[in-house]
Scaffold this motif. Structure first.
Motif, mmCIF file in Angstrom:
data_model
loop_
_atom_site.group_PDB
_atom_site.id
_atom_site.type_symbol
_atom_site.label_atom_id
_atom_site.label_comp_id
_atom_site.label_asym_id
_atom_site.label_seq_id
_atom_site.Cartn_x
_atom_site.Cartn_y
_atom_site.Cartn_z
ATOM 1 N N PRO A 125 0.814 -1.226 0.000
ATOM 2 C CA PRO A 125 0.000 0.000 0.000
ATOM 3 C C PRO A 125 0.848 1.278 0.000
ATOM 4 O O PRO A 125 0.446 2.282 -0.592
ATOM 5 N N VAL A 126 2.007 1.234 0.653
ATOM 6 C CA VAL A 126 2.888 2.417 0.662
ATOM 7 C C VAL A 126 3.376 2.684 -0.767
ATOM 8 O O VAL A 126 3.378 3.834 -1.232
ATOM 9 N N LEU A 127 3.742 1.612 -1.475
ATOM 10 C CA LEU A 127 4.207 1.776 -2.860
ATOM 11 C C LEU A 127 3.083 2.314 -3.738
ATOM 12 O O LEU A 127 3.291 3.210 -4.565
ATOM 13 N N ASP A 128 1.870 1.777 -3.533
ATOM 14 C CA ASP A 128 0.723 2.233 -4.331
ATOM 15 C C ASP A 128 0.476 3.725 -4.121
ATOM 16 O O ASP A 128 0.196 4.460 -5.067
ATOM 17 N N HIS A 129 0.607 4.129 -2.878
ATOM 18 C CA HIS A 129 0.403 5.537 -2.543
ATOM 19 C C HIS A 129 1.484 6.407 -3.218
ATOM 20 O O HIS A 129 1.193 7.472 -3.773
ATOM 21 N N MET A 130 2.720 5.910 -3.182
ATOM 22 C CA MET A 130 3.824 6.687 -3.762
ATOM 23 C C MET A 130 3.693 6.834 -5.278
ATOM 24 O O MET A 130 3.991 7.886 -5.841
ATOM 25 N N ILE A 131 3.231 5.745 -5.902
ATOM 26 C CA ILE A 131 3.087 5.744 -7.362
ATOM 27 C C ILE A 131 2.132 6.846 -7.833
ATOM 28 O O ILE A 131 2.277 7.393 -8.915
ATOM 29 N N GLU A 132 1.141 7.162 -6.969
ATOM 30 C CA GLU A 132 0.140 8.172 -7.352
ATOM 31 C C GLU A 132 0.760 9.548 -7.594
ATOM 32 O O GLU A 132 0.196 10.364 -8.310
ATOM 33 N N ASP A 133 1.902 9.777 -6.948
ATOM 34 C CA ASP A 133 2.557 11.075 -7.098
ATOM 35 C C ASP A 133 3.709 10.985 -8.104
ATOM 36 O O ASP A 133 4.721 10.310 -7.843
ATOM 37 N N GLU A 134 3.531 11.661 -9.228
ATOM 38 C CA GLU A 134 4.531 11.630 -10.327
ATOM 39 C C GLU A 134 5.956 11.908 -9.839
ATOM 40 O O GLU A 134 6.912 11.360 -10.366
ATOM 41 N N LYS A 135 6.052 12.784 -8.822
ATOM 42 C CA LYS A 135 7.399 13.203 -8.432
ATOM 43 C C LYS A 135 8.221 12.067 -7.792
ATOM 44 O O LYS A 135 9.439 12.150 -7.713
ATOM 45 N N ASN A 136 7.532 10.991 -7.380
ATOM 46 C CA ASN A 136 8.267 9.833 -6.853
ATOM 47 C C ASN A 136 8.796 8.927 -7.962
ATOM 48 O O ASN A 136 9.656 8.080 -7.719
ATOM 49 N N HIS A 137 8.268 9.099 -9.163
ATOM 50 C CA HIS A 137 8.695 8.225 -10.264
ATOM 51 C C HIS A 137 10.164 8.489 -10.591
ATOM 52 O O HIS A 137 10.597 9.637 -10.680
ATOM 53 N N GLY A 138 10.917 7.414 -10.749
ATOM 54 C CA GLY A 138 12.330 7.541 -11.109
ATOM 55 C C GLY A 138 13.157 8.237 -10.045
ATOM 56 O O GLY A 138 14.197 8.822 -10.346
ATOM 57 N N SER A 139 12.717 8.178 -8.781
ATOM 58 C CA SER A 139 13.424 8.956 -7.754
ATOM 59 C C SER A 139 14.395 8.135 -6.898
ATOM 60 O O SER A 139 15.144 8.695 -6.120
ATOM 61 N N PHE A 140 14.397 6.816 -7.028
ATOM 62 C CA PHE A 140 15.261 5.999 -6.169
ATOM 63 C C PHE A 140 16.504 5.507 -6.917
ATOM 64 O O PHE A 140 16.427 5.036 -8.047
ATOM 65 N N ASP A 141 17.654 5.627 -6.225
ATOM 66 C CA ASP A 141 18.910 5.130 -6.798
ATOM 67 C C ASP A 141 19.049 3.624 -6.576
ATOM 68 O O ASP A 141 19.628 2.912 -7.381
ATOM 69 N N PHE A 142 18.537 3.170 -5.425
ATOM 70 C CA PHE A 142 18.699 1.761 -5.054
ATOM 71 C C PHE A 142 17.517 1.305 -4.210
ATOM 72 O O PHE A 142 17.055 2.032 -3.328
ATOM 73 N N ILE A 143 17.044 0.086 -4.480
ATOM 74 C CA ILE A 143 15.948 -0.494 -3.697
ATOM 75 C C ILE A 143 16.322 -1.942 -3.369
ATOM 76 O O ILE A 143 16.663 -2.711 -4.269
ATOM 77 N N PHE A 144 16.274 -2.289 -2.083
ATOM 78 C CA PHE A 144 16.595 -3.652 -1.662
ATOM 79 C C PHE A 144 15.309 -4.327 -1.199
ATOM 80 O O PHE A 144 14.624 -3.830 -0.305
ATOM 81 N N VAL A 145 14.980 -5.450 -1.821
ATOM 82 C CA VAL A 145 13.741 -6.158 -1.496
ATOM 83 C C VAL A 145 14.089 -7.472 -0.803
ATOM 84 O O VAL A 145 14.724 -8.353 -1.397
ATOM 85 N N ASP A 146 13.673 -7.574 0.466
ATOM 86 C CA ASP A 146 14.026 -8.756 1.262
ATOM 87 C C ASP A 146 12.862 -9.084 2.197
ATOM 88 O O ASP A 146 13.031 -9.182 3.405
ATOM 89 N N ALA A 147 11.667 -9.215 1.633
ATOM 90 C CA ALA A 147 10.481 -9.450 2.471
ATOM 91 C C ALA A 147 9.692 -10.655 1.958
ATOM 92 O O ALA A 147 10.288 -11.681 1.622
ATOM 93 N N ASP A 148 8.370 -10.538 1.921
ATOM 94 C CA ASP A 148 7.480 -11.639 1.527
ATOM 95 C C ASP A 148 7.665 -12.009 0.051
ATOM 96 O O ASP A 148 7.279 -11.265 -0.838
ATOM 97 N N LYS A 149 8.240 -13.186 -0.165
ATOM 98 C CA LYS A 149 8.618 -13.599 -1.530
ATOM 99 C C LYS A 149 7.402 -13.733 -2.459
ATOM 100 O O LYS A 149 7.534 -13.601 -3.672
ATOM 101 N N ASP A 150 6.222 -14.017 -1.889
ATOM 102 C CA ASP A 150 5.031 -14.169 -2.738
ATOM 103 C C ASP A 150 4.535 -12.818 -3.263
ATOM 104 O O ASP A 150 3.606 -12.770 -4.071
ATOM 105 N N ASN A 151 5.168 -11.737 -2.828
ATOM 106 C CA ASN A 151 4.779 -10.417 -3.323
ATOM 107 C C ASN A 151 5.838 -9.772 -4.219
ATOM 108 O O ASN A 151 5.624 -8.659 -4.702
ATOM 109 N N TYR A 152 6.949 -10.452 -4.433
ATOM 110 C CA TYR A 152 8.042 -9.821 -5.187
ATOM 111 C C TYR A 152 7.585 -9.334 -6.566
ATOM 112 O O TYR A 152 7.959 -8.266 -7.012
ATOM 113 N N ILE A 153 6.762 -10.160 -7.217
ATOM 114 C CA ILE A 153 6.288 -9.759 -8.559
ATOM 115 C C ILE A 153 5.446 -8.484 -8.454
ATOM 116 O O ILE A 153 5.555 -7.580 -9.284
ATOM 117 N N ASN A 154 4.620 -8.428 -7.390
ATOM 118 C CA ASN A 154 3.797 -7.229 -7.190
ATOM 119 C C ASN A 154 4.667 -6.015 -6.875
ATOM 120 O O ASN A 154 4.398 -4.906 -7.329
#
Ligand code: SAM
Ligand code: CA
Length: 244
Positions: A139-168
């Protein structure tokens, strides 16, 4: 020709079947010669504190922590995100690598474990870089996506959580990471189970998440928006560099 083929095969077998590492002793050698002697005091303290916690199997290994720390410096990362914090070992490796004004948006459904490691992170003088959000990341990602200014704003993202959501996560993160930026998906070898035969005796949770990890690996390999590199560090980390 055949003889040459045989020779190739046996030479390859000599090199070993466990990716680059031929034995546990070799892994121990890496830790003892180049990881532990250079591990920052705060990371050592957090690693030792985490070792006493009942879910310590979840923590990032010291060699992977060292790898992340160097990678972040190499790419001059400043604005980063981490999904899946636990007690914060990878978070601290990240925070130590970022410049003073660097930022990490860190998310986890469990705040208690983060708070276990927080005093060590504070003592290391890097807590000001962390914006911790308790709760599910999607839900945090969904909220961020709504704001254009967050698009293309991250240099690095580390994903180490629920594997069944990685595709999402990937569907959203690909918009949030900048072109030329990196997403690291952790545990993409999933305890080696990605190549286990169908009837292999796997722990229930390993079996459950395995198919999601396999699907993710296929999807990443087929995604034209990224270049990928799967590294046999820790439990496997796939680096994805956004190219469009
Ligand atoms: N990176 C951590 C470290 O270095 O110690 C390890 C993270 S651990 C493998 C996975 C974490 O993901 C757990 O702390 C768990 O609470 C968290 N998690 C599980 N589902 C989540 C979700 N939907 N959103 C955010 N975090 C989640
Ligand atoms: Ca992991």
């Amino acid at each position: 020709m055949a003889a040459n083929g045989e020779e190739q095969k046996s030479r390859h077998q000599e090199v070993g079947h466990k990716s680059l590492l031929q034995s546990d002793a070799l892994y121990q050698y890496i830790l003892e010669t180049s990881v532990y002697p250079r591990e920052p005091e705060s990371m050592k303290e957090l690693r030792e504190l985490t070792a006493k916690h009942p879910w310590n199997i979840m923590t990032t290994s010291a060699d992977e922590g060292q790898f992340l720390n160097m990678l972040l410096k190499l790419i001059n990362a400043k604005n980063t995100m981490e999904i899946g914090v636990y007690t914060g070992y990878s978070l601290l490796a990240t925070a130590l690598a970022l410049p003073e004004d660097g930022k990490i948006l860190a998310m986890d459904i469990n705040k208690e474990n983060y708070e276990l490691g927080l005093p060590v992170i504070e003592k290391a003088g890097v807590a000001h870089k962390i914006d911790f959000r308790e709760g599910p990341a999607l839900p945090v990602l969904d909220h961020m996506i709504e704001d254009e200014k967050n698009h293309g704003s991250f240099d690095f993202i580390f994903v180490d959580a629920d594997k069944d959501n990685y595709i999402n996560y990937h569907k959203r993160l690909i918009d949030l990471v900048k072109v030329g930026g990196l997403i690291g998906y952790d545990n993409t070898l999933w305890n080696g189970s990605v190549v286990a035969p169908p009837d292999a005796p796997l722990r229930k949770y390993v079996r459950y998440y395995r198919d999601f990890v396999i699907e993710l690996n296929k999807a990443l390999a087929a995604d034209p928006r990224i270049e990928i590199c799967m590294l046999p560090v820790g439990d496997g980390i796939t680096l994805c560099r956004r190219i469009k």
